[in-house]
Design a protein around this motif. Structure first.
Motif, PDB file in Angstrom:
ATOM      1  N   PRO A 179      87.781 -24.854  20.149  1.00  0.00           N
ATOM      2  CA  PRO A 179      86.554 -24.064  20.251  1.00  0.00           C
ATOM      3  C   PRO A 179      86.768 -22.562  20.102  1.00  0.00           C
ATOM      4  N   ASP A 180      87.914 -22.058  20.517  1.00  0.00           N
ATOM      5  CA  ASP A 180      88.200 -20.634  20.308  1.00  0.00           C
ATOM      6  C   ASP A 180      88.489 -20.349  18.843  1.00  0.00           C
ATOM      7  N   MET A 181      89.185 -21.258  18.170  1.00  0.00           N
ATOM      8  CA  MET A 181      89.570 -21.042  16.774  1.00  0.00           C
ATOM      9  C   MET A 181      88.348 -21.060  15.850  1.00  0.00           C
ATOM     10  N   ILE A 182      87.324 -21.800  16.235  1.00  0.00           N
ATOM     11  CA  ILE A 182      86.163 -21.976  15.368  1.00  0.00           C
ATOM     12  C   ILE A 182      85.265 -20.736  15.345  1.00  0.00           C
ATOM     13  N   GLU A 183      85.524 -19.789  16.237  1.00  0.00           N
ATOM     14  CA  GLU A 183      84.670 -18.602  16.316  1.00  0.00           C
ATOM     15  C   GLU A 183      84.719 -17.759  15.050  1.00  0.00           C
ATOM     16  N   ALA A 184      85.796 -17.899  14.250  1.00  0.00           N
ATOM     17  CA  ALA A 184      85.916 -17.125  13.008  1.00  0.00           C
ATOM     18  C   ALA A 184      85.175 -17.763  11.844  1.00  0.00           C
ATOM     19  N   ALA A 185      84.638 -18.955  12.025  1.00  0.00           N
ATOM     20  CA  ALA A 185      83.934 -19.651  10.942  1.00  0.00           C
ATOM     21  C   ALA A 185      82.556 -19.043  10.712  1.00  0.00           C
ATOM     22  N   LEU A 205      82.096 -28.311  24.653  1.00  0.00           N
ATOM     23  CA  LEU A 205      83.051 -27.204  24.732  1.00  0.00           C
ATOM     24  C   LEU A 205      83.032 -26.337  23.471  1.00  0.00           C
ATOM     25  N   PHE A 206      82.431 -26.849  22.397  1.00  0.00           N
ATOM     26  CA  PHE A 206      82.348 -26.093  21.142  1.00  0.00           C
ATOM     27  C   PHE A 206      81.102 -25.208  21.094  1.00  0.00           C
ATOM     28  N   ARG A 207      80.378 -25.092  22.175  1.00  0.00           N
ATOM     29  CA  ARG A 207      79.138 -24.331  22.153  1.00  0.00           C
ATOM     30  C   ARG A 207      79.427 -22.863  21.848  1.00  0.00           C
ATOM     31  N   ARG A 208      79.060 -22.447  20.649  1.00  0.00           N
ATOM     32  CA  ARG A 208      79.248 -21.078  20.175  1.00  0.00           C
ATOM     33  C   ARG A 208      78.029 -20.691  19.336  1.00  0.00           C
ATOM     34  N   PRO A 209      77.775 -19.405  19.117  1.00  0.00           N
ATOM     35  CA  PRO A 209      76.599 -19.008  18.334  1.00  0.00           C
ATOM     36  C   PRO A 209      76.600 -19.543  16.905  1.00  0.00           C
ATOM     37  N   ASN A 210      77.776 -19.793  16.332  1.00  0.00           N
ATOM     38  CA  ASN A 210      77.860 -20.242  14.936  1.00  0.00           C
ATOM     39  C   ASN A 210      77.924 -21.762  14.800  1.00  0.00           C
ATOM     40  N   VAL A 211      77.702 -22.489  15.894  1.00  0.00           N
ATOM     41  CA  VAL A 211      77.852 -23.951  15.900  1.00  0.00           C
ATOM     42  C   VAL A 211      76.490 -24.632  16.012  1.00  0.00           C
TER      43      VAL A 211
END
Length: 311
Positions: A179-185, A205-211
């Protein structure tokens, strides 16, 4: 970069592990590049179009796709003329290997990803984890991950008892917590069945603005096979590659499941196991009103008899 390649036949059907890897090396050396990566992994690169699909796949999983025994990305090369980079493992490595970290470091340092207009990282479960984790090597890429785990570090996901035997693998060093690594996508899509509690918790756990989350209720652990059986997985991948995938587009494509006996059988089993016999009867009646399916007729007869016994 070569001209678009829309038709090639690697002839992988029926090959055992060693011959299969030898053929992959022979074929991709002609059309791109093949690299051994440490003791357990290899990279097969097909140099074709200006879009790049990066996949993470193991030999046992590929054998389950179908008799052709092709990596998932190869069919997308034929279908779209994309380039592909397939990271292969002989077994369940979870793609955790310092040699693999160094390989992606080199790709980034050499500007490999800068050559492509669109980049999509794709994988299922362990491959979904890896697609998310290694996408950080290509900032601005897109990620389509089916049933990904976030980590198998017991300090973070100790509640997941399914993979205790893999806890000796380190998920705390580089490219570790997906989930931290995906923040650059640029964009990422997480596909999972919310009725599977472990998968749903990993997805959260993957909850991010770009997901964006794309739920596939009642597909269980067979998300990849099911979406393939529905005939929509290639279109999901294509929509993700161009950045055109969203919840509405997914819902439109996912409606095709209603025509699939694979899905209807899965749904029927889920209804029975969750204690909804009346809904299971209605589903059987719905299917049989449209087509003569002996398996559903037999199940309907048993369900009705069971309901009569308990009335």
């Amino acid at each position: 970069m070569k001209d678009v390649m829309t038709d090639f036949e690697p002839a992988l059907a029926g090959l055992g592990l060693d011959d299969w890897f030898d053929r992959i090396e022979e074929f991709t050396s002609e059309e791109g590049r093949f690299d051994d990566i440490g003791a357990d992994h290899a990279a097969a690169f097909i140099d074709a179009g200006s879009s790049l699909m990066v996949t993470f796949e193991s030999y046992p999983e590929i054998c389950q796709y179908g008799p052709e025994r092709e990596p998932r990305a190869f069919s997308m090369v034929r279908r779209n003329g994309w380039s592909c980079l397939t990271i292969l493992s002989e077994g369940p490595s979870w793609f955790r290997d310092p040699a693999l970290y160094e390989y992606f470091d080199r790709l980034q340092d050499d500007g490999f990803f800068d050559r492509f207009d669109n980049i999509l990282f794709f994988g299922t479960h362990a491959g979904g984890y890896a697609a998310a984790a290694y996408s950080v090597a290509a900032p601005g890429a897109r990620v389509l991950a089916l049933r990904p785990v976030a980590s198998l570090d017991p300090r973070v996901t100790g509640w997941d008892e399914r993979y205790r035997s893999f806890r000796r693998i380190s998920f705390t060093d580089r490219y570790g917590f997906a989930p931290d690594m995906i923040e650059a996508a640029a964009e990422a899509w997480i596909v999972f069945d919310p009725s599977l509690s472990e998968d749903a918790t990993h997805a959260a756990l993957f909850r991010r603005p770009n997901v964006q989350f794309l739920p596939t209720r009642y597909l269980g652990r067979q998300v990849d096979a099911a979406l393939g059986a529905f005939g929509i997985l290639p279109r999901l991948i294509e929509a993700a590659m161009r950045g055109g995938l969203d919840t509405l587009e997914f819902a439109r494509l996912f409606r095709n499941r209603r025509k699939s006996q694979f899905y209807l059988r899965t749904l029927l089993r889920a209804l029975e196991e969750s204690g909804h016999p009346d809904l299971a009867i209605r589903l059987c009646e719905y299917v049989l009103a449209r087509k003569d399916v002996p398996a559903f007729a037999q199940r309907l007869e048993r369900l009705r008899a069971r309901r009569f016994e308990h009335s």
